[in-house]
Design a protein around this motif. Structure first.
Motif, PDB file in Angstrom:
ATOM      1  N   THR A 164       0.813  -1.225   0.000  1.00 35.17           N
ATOM      2  CA  THR A 164       0.000   0.000   0.000  1.00 35.17           C
ATOM      3  C   THR A 164       0.848   1.277   0.000  1.00 35.17           C
ATOM      4  OG1 THR A 164      -0.109   0.045   2.420  1.00 35.17           O
ATOM      5  CG2 THR A 164      -1.840  -1.185   1.262  1.00 35.17           C
ATOM      6  N   LYS A 165       2.192   1.134   0.065  1.00 36.57           N
ATOM      7  CA  LYS A 165       3.059   2.322   0.124  1.00 36.57           C
ATOM      8  C   LYS A 165       4.057   2.318  -1.039  1.00 36.57           C
ATOM      9  CE  LYS A 165       2.804   2.592   5.167  1.00 36.57           C
ATOM     10  NZ  LYS A 165       3.531   2.403   6.441  1.00 36.57           N
ATOM     11  N   PRO A 166       3.717   3.020  -2.131  1.00 26.29           N
ATOM     12  CA  PRO A 166       4.589   3.035  -3.320  1.00 26.29           C
ATOM     13  C   PRO A 166       6.033   3.440  -3.015  1.00 26.29           C
ATOM     14  CG  PRO A 166       2.463   4.037  -3.808  1.00 26.29           C
ATOM     15  CD  PRO A 166       2.475   3.777  -2.333  1.00 26.29           C
ATOM     16  N   ALA A 167       6.240   4.222  -1.949  1.00 28.64           N
ATOM     17  CA  ALA A 167       7.608   4.652  -1.607  1.00 28.64           C
ATOM     18  C   ALA A 167       8.514   3.464  -1.289  1.00 28.64           C
ATOM     19  CB  ALA A 167       7.570   5.609  -0.420  1.00 28.64           C
ATOM     20  N   THR A 168       7.913   2.313  -0.925  1.00 33.81           N
ATOM     21  CA  THR A 168       8.718   1.131  -0.570  1.00 33.81           C
ATOM     22  C   THR A 168       8.959   0.212  -1.768  1.00 33.81           C
ATOM     23  OG1 THR A 168       6.799  -0.266  -0.004  1.00 33.81           O
ATOM     24  CG2 THR A 168       7.682   1.159   1.735  1.00 33.81           C
ATOM     25  N   HIS A 169       8.425   0.571  -2.931  1.00 33.76           N
ATOM     26  CA  HIS A 169       8.449  -0.353  -4.085  1.00 33.76           C
ATOM     27  C   HIS A 169       9.737  -0.270  -4.904  1.00 33.76           C
ATOM     28  CE1 HIS A 169       3.725  -0.542  -4.184  1.00 33.76           C
ATOM     29  NE2 HIS A 169       4.244  -0.831  -3.007  1.00 33.76           N
ATOM     30  N   GLN A 170      10.517   0.788  -4.709  1.00 38.28           N
ATOM     31  CA  GLN A 170      11.757   0.985  -5.485  1.00 38.28           C
ATOM     32  C   GLN A 170      11.506   0.884  -6.988  1.00 38.28           C
ATOM     33  OE1 GLN A 170      15.036  -1.439  -4.085  1.00 38.28           O
ATOM     34  NE2 GLN A 170      14.630  -0.967  -1.923  1.00 38.28           N
ATOM     35  N   GLY A 171      10.343   1.377  -7.414  1.00 35.92           N
ATOM     36  CA  GLY A 171      10.017   1.381  -8.847  1.00 35.92           C
ATOM     37  C   GLY A 171       9.629   0.031  -9.413  1.00 35.92           C
ATOM     38  N   LYS A 172       9.425  -0.966  -8.530  1.00 38.40           N
ATOM     39  CA  LYS A 172       9.094  -2.321  -8.985  1.00 38.40           C
ATOM     40  C   LYS A 172       7.603  -2.587  -8.759  1.00 38.40           C
ATOM     41  CE  LYS A 172      13.672  -4.249  -7.925  1.00 38.40           C
ATOM     42  NZ  LYS A 172      14.398  -2.980  -7.753  1.00 38.40           N
ATOM     43  N   ASP A 173       6.890  -2.919  -9.828  1.00 37.82           N
ATOM     44  CA  ASP A 173       5.467  -3.263  -9.720  1.00 37.82           C
ATOM     45  C   ASP A 173       5.338  -4.783  -9.638  1.00 37.82           C
ATOM     46  OD1 ASP A 173       2.776  -3.672  -9.869  1.00 37.82           O
ATOM     47  OD2 ASP A 173       2.459  -2.552 -11.737  1.00 37.82           O
ATOM     48  N   LEU A 174       5.176  -5.293  -8.419  1.00 35.97           N
ATOM     49  CA  LEU A 174       5.195  -6.746  -8.222  1.00 35.97           C
ATOM     50  C   LEU A 174       3.912  -7.427  -8.699  1.00 35.97           C
ATOM     51  CD1 LEU A 174       7.009  -7.187  -4.775  1.00 35.97           C
ATOM     52  CD2 LEU A 174       7.940  -6.815  -7.062  1.00 35.97           C
ATOM     53  N   THR A 175       2.917  -6.638  -9.110  1.00 41.23           N
ATOM     54  CA  THR A 175       1.720  -7.255  -9.713  1.00 41.23           C
ATOM     55  C   THR A 175       1.970  -7.579 -11.179  1.00 41.23           C
ATOM     56  OG1 THR A 175       0.758  -5.122 -10.326  1.00 41.23           O
ATOM     57  CG2 THR A 175       0.176  -6.008  -8.154  1.00 41.23           C
ATOM     58  N   VAL A 176       3.063  -7.050 -11.719  1.00 40.52           N
ATOM     59  CA  VAL A 176       3.428  -7.290 -13.128  1.00 40.52           C
ATOM     60  C   VAL A 176       4.767  -8.026 -13.234  1.00 40.52           C
ATOM     61  CG1 VAL A 176       3.946  -6.198 -15.346  1.00 40.52           C
ATOM     62  CG2 VAL A 176       2.162  -5.231 -13.864  1.00 40.52           C
ATOM     63  N   MET A 177       5.758  -7.534 -12.491  1.00 43.67           N
ATOM     64  CA  MET A 177       7.109  -8.129 -12.525  1.00 43.67           C
ATOM     65  C   MET A 177       7.055  -9.559 -12.010  1.00 43.67           C
ATOM     66  SD  MET A 177      10.445  -6.673 -10.474  1.00 43.67           S
ATOM     67  CE  MET A 177      11.631  -5.983 -11.584  1.00 43.67           C
ATOM     68  N   THR A 178       7.703 -10.486 -12.739  1.00 45.36           N
ATOM     69  CA  THR A 178       7.704 -11.881 -12.289  1.00 45.36           C
ATOM     70  C   THR A 178       8.755 -12.078 -11.191  1.00 45.36           C
ATOM     71  OG1 THR A 178       9.383 -12.640 -13.856  1.00 45.36           O
ATOM     72  CG2 THR A 178       7.077 -12.651 -14.622  1.00 45.36           C
ATOM     73  N   MET A 179       8.647 -13.195 -10.487  1.00 45.62           N
ATOM     74  CA  MET A 179       9.607 -13.488  -9.414  1.00 45.62           C
ATOM     75  C   MET A 179      11.012 -13.633  -9.991  1.00 45.62           C
ATOM     76  SD  MET A 179       9.336 -13.608  -6.159  1.00 45.62           S
ATOM     77  CE  MET A 179      10.741 -13.581  -5.049  1.00 45.62           C
ATOM     78  N   ARG A 180      11.099 -14.244 -11.153  1.00 39.47           N
ATOM     79  CA  ARG A 180      12.420 -14.415 -11.786  1.00 39.47           C
ATOM     80  C   ARG A 180      13.036 -13.056 -12.097  1.00 39.47           C
ATOM     81  NH1 ARG A 180      13.928 -19.069 -14.330  1.00 39.47           N
ATOM     82  NH2 ARG A 180      11.755 -19.608 -14.826  1.00 39.47           N
TER      83      ARG A 180
END
Length: 446
Positions: A155-171
């Motif tokens: 819920t806090k985009p500031a912690t995402h470091q520009g990574k969208d984990l709903t799209v980016m795969t684990m690999r």
């Protein structure tokens, strides 16, 4: 037709497995009239903890040898699983206050099999820096990855470091931190508790949340992320059964269901046992109580229960451990799980260790499937092997009022099974179970 027990109920629960007992406990707390039946004369169904006599009887193995010790000292789990200290099952135990009836102890160590060796899963950053699982530079990258996971908040985009984990795969997430494929495997299988490699090419969010639960649970006790009830897992369904009974639930053990009764619309309206019948608004149960057309097979699981006279080697002489053998390490698709427990958890006589090896079947030869796990155990005094077909419901139950749980999975923890339990609760009640309770303290009384 005579009435069965009181004859009229809101819900009839078939089986006393953990999932069924949790549902019966929760429904009775909400004021529903519940009847719970089981064909066995003990609680737990497939997830029961048996004494020596019942265990040998189940496997037609004759009389237990005296060398093993007293019958009363044994509580052997048929389905071996540990509980994540800060996972959803712990929250459920706290939510229902079933922790009042049970005592838990932590599991002493968590290990992973790599390159033919059993290696400890690091429990602290210091252990991580000393671990032979990774080289020096890889350890630094691993630390950066864990720091990202620890502070990540959906819920806090500031912690995402520009990574969208709903799209980016684990690999892709692993690669973005420069981690090597060997490290992907160790984190995914030993910490995220993924059962195979399918998750690597799926959005990373669910796997990262699993890793967060693992890390929070690990920080709770510092030796491993797992806890386990004294006297075995059979205490869990018994605890929820007690909750149900306190709120007016009726229990009938050693009583099979001969037939589920339906109305003209095909909705379940009760059950028949002998010449007695009980009516209800709906029925809940494990797959074994329902006709074949209402469930479908999802595979087979082999489980080997072994009695040892020594702790598993290369695990620091610890009595209670989990070892994950990632499938790719032994040319398999599915992981193999090894758990060991002993007298410190009051499941065996002093000097006897219970090791259980389990995995999802990939071929026809059960013994062959568990060879890599059995090879870690050393001398085995006695071994029991069972193969169970797993099932899931073909529908959600809303049309026919038959709410069916899925069989327990092959893993050595409850996280996947609790997801099924939460789904079952929502199907039965139409609402989500409130899981916002703090799981930081198993001893707390909420």
């Amino acid at each position: 037709m005579e009435p069965l027990a009181d004859g009229e109920y809101d819900a009839i629960i078939m089986g006393t497995g953990l999932k069924e007992c949790v549902i019966s406990g929760l429904l009775s707390v909400q004021g529903m009239r519940v009847l719970q039946m089981d064909r066995n004369n003990y609680y737990g169904a497939d997830g029961a903890s048996l004494n020596l006599t019942n265990l040998y009887k189940k496997f037609n193995a004759g009389e237990p040898p005296e060398i093993l010790g007293a019958n009363r000292d044994f509580n052997v789990d048929l389905i071996p699983k540990f509980i994540m200290a800060c996972g959803n099952l712990t929250k459920m135990l706290l939510h229902t206050k079933v922790t009042r009836y049970l005592e838990f102890k932590s599991i002493e160590g968590s290990y992973v099999y790599k390159g033919g060796k059993i290696l400890k899963v690091p429990a602290t950053p210091e252990e991580g820096l000393r671990s032979p699982l990774m080289g020096l530079f890889e350890k630094r990258r691993f630390r950066s990855f864990l720091l990202f996971v620890d502070q990540y908040d959906e819920t806090k985009p500031a912690t995402h470091q520009g990574k969208d984990l709903t799209v980016m795969t684990m690999r892709e997430l692993y690669v973005s931190f420069g981690l090597q494929p060997d490290t992907h495997q160790f984190i995914s299988h030993a910490m995220c508790l993924e059962l195979d490699d399918v998750h690597l090419d799926q959005p990373a969010l669910a796997t990262v949340k699993g890793l967060q639960t693992y890390c929070y649970s690990l920080s709770r006790y510092g030796t491993s992320p797992y806890i386990y009830p004294v006297y075995g897992l059979g205490g869990l369904p018994e605890g929820f059964s007690r909750l149900c009974a306190i709120h007016g639930g009726t229990f009938m053990l050693d009583r099979d269901v001969d037939e589920i009764m339906y109305n003209d619309k095909g909705e379940a309206i009760g059950v028949k046992s002998g010449n007695e019948m009980a009516r209800a608004k709906f029925v809940v149960g494990d797959p074994s109580y329902f006709p074949k057309e209402k469930v479908r097979a999802t595979g087979q699981i082999v489980r080997c229960i072994c009695f040892l006279n020594h702790p598993i080697q290369n695990c620091g002489d610890l009595e209670s451990v989990q070892i994950v053998i990632p499938g790719p390490q032994v040319n398999r698709k599915n992981d193999i799980f090894v758990v060991s427990i002993a007298s410190s958890h009051a499941v065996s006589a002093s000097g006897v260790y219970i090791a259980i090896v389990s995995t999802k079947m990939e071929g026809d030869d059960a013994d062959r499937e568990v060879i890599p796990g059995l090879a870690l155990l050393g001398h085995i005094m006695q071994r029991f092997t069972m193969v169970a077909t797993t099932y899931e419901p073909v529908s959600d139950g809303n049309t026919d009022k038959c709410y069916i749980s899925s069989s327990f999975d092959a893993s050595s923890h409850f996280e996947g099974d609790v997801d099924d339990l939460l789904s079952l609760y929502k199907r039965v009640t139409g609402k989500d179970l409130d899981m916002n309770i703090n799981a930081d303290s198993v001893e707390a009384d909420y």
